[in-house]
Design a protein around this motif. Structure first.
Motif, PDB file in Angstrom:
ATOM      1  N   UNK A  52      17.486  71.846  51.859  1.00  0.00           N
ATOM      2  CA  UNK A  52      16.748  70.882  52.676  1.00  0.00           C
ATOM      3  C   UNK A  52      15.517  70.424  51.901  1.00  0.00           C
ATOM      4  N   UNK A  53      15.419  69.125  51.689  1.00  0.00           N
ATOM      5  CA  UNK A  53      14.272  68.577  50.972  1.00  0.00           C
ATOM      6  C   UNK A  53      13.219  68.016  51.918  1.00  0.00           C
ATOM      7  N   UNK A  54      13.668  67.369  52.972  1.00  0.00           N
ATOM      8  CA  UNK A  54      12.762  66.725  53.921  1.00  0.00           C
ATOM      9  C   UNK A  54      12.765  67.514  55.231  1.00  0.00           C
ATOM     10  N   UNK A  55      11.643  68.124  55.558  1.00  0.00           N
ATOM     11  CA  UNK A  55      11.534  68.894  56.796  1.00  0.00           C
ATOM     12  C   UNK A  55      11.080  67.975  57.924  1.00  0.00           C
ATOM     13  N   UNK A  56      11.661  68.126  59.112  1.00  0.00           N
ATOM     14  CA  UNK A  56      11.235  67.297  60.250  1.00  0.00           C
ATOM     15  C   UNK A  56       9.791  67.605  60.655  1.00  0.00           C
ATOM     16  N   UNK A  57       9.181  66.660  61.325  1.00  0.00           N
ATOM     17  CA  UNK A  57       7.830  66.847  61.852  1.00  0.00           C
ATOM     18  C   UNK A  57       7.829  68.076  62.755  1.00  0.00           C
ATOM     19  N   UNK A  58       6.849  68.916  62.559  1.00  0.00           N
ATOM     20  CA  UNK A  58       6.738  70.137  63.338  1.00  0.00           C
ATOM     21  C   UNK A  58       7.333  71.347  62.636  1.00  0.00           C
ATOM     22  N   UNK A  59       8.086  71.107  61.574  1.00  0.00           N
ATOM     23  CA  UNK A  59       8.735  72.204  60.850  1.00  0.00           C
ATOM     24  C   UNK A  59       8.340  72.205  59.371  1.00  0.00           C
ATOM     25  N   UNK A  60       7.222  71.601  59.059  1.00  0.00           N
ATOM     26  CA  UNK A  60       6.787  71.492  57.675  1.00  0.00           C
ATOM     27  C   UNK A  60       6.546  72.866  57.033  1.00  0.00           C
ATOM     28  N   UNK A  61       6.176  73.843  57.821  1.00  0.00           N
ATOM     29  CA  UNK A  61       5.875  75.152  57.246  1.00  0.00           C
ATOM     30  C   UNK A  61       7.096  76.064  57.160  1.00  0.00           C
ATOM     31  N   UNK A  62       8.241  75.615  57.619  1.00  0.00           N
ATOM     32  CA  UNK A  62       9.467  76.401  57.508  1.00  0.00           C
ATOM     33  C   UNK A  62       9.774  76.621  56.030  1.00  0.00           C
TER      34      UNK A  62
END
Length: 155
Positions: A52-62
């Motif tokens: 996964x290269x692009x994390x959805x908003x709210x999951x940036x720290x995953x």
């Protein structure tokens, strides 16, 4: 979260949530401070799906699995067990939970027709959240044992 700064000496602590806080040093550090040396920390959360290269908003720290494990063991604690859910397992759990939410929303909408739109919108947000999670998140649980650190020993 409010109790963490004040509680000490427990045999075990359980952290069960999907939260970006797990990846911050402060979260794991706070959990381990609640547990006596040799005690246990159970964390139910997860990690980023590989690639996964692009994390959805709210999951940036995953974080990736390796980064998550590094955060969990940054203080020297040992992972005694790791359980990673299969996609089939977590999708079945999601489907069951969404079904229960949908059923309850229908009951509430029938009782409170003036709020039916709000209940239906809540169901839609939960469905969207599940789809988002399925695209980026692998649910996992860890059992850690807190190691003794030099600051735990009496002087």
């Amino acid at each position: 979260r409010k109790a963490l700064p004040h509680e000490r000496g427990y045999d075990a602590v359980v952290y069960a949530a999907l939260s970006p806080e797990i990846f911050g040093r402060h979260c794991v550090e706070s959990l381990r401070e609640c547990v006596r040396p040799g005690g246990y920390i159970v964390i139910d959360d997860g990690f980023l799906i590989d690639g996964i290269d692009q994390k959805p908003v709210g999951y940036e720290s995953l974080q990736t699995h390796d980064s998550t494990v590094a955060a969990l063991t940054a203080h020297g604690d040992r992972i005694l067990r790791e359980v990673v859910q299969t996609p089939e397992s977590w999708h079945a759990d999601d489907d069951r939970i969404i079904g229960l939410i949908r059923k309850r929303a229908e009951i509430l909408a029938a009782k409170h027709p003036e709020a039916a739109g709000m209940f239906h919108e809540y169901v839609r947000t939960q469905e969207t959240e599940c789809e988002t999670l399925r695209s980026v998140h692998v649910p996992a649980s860890w059992l850690l044992q807190r190691t003794e650190t030099p600051t735990d020993r009496p002087s």
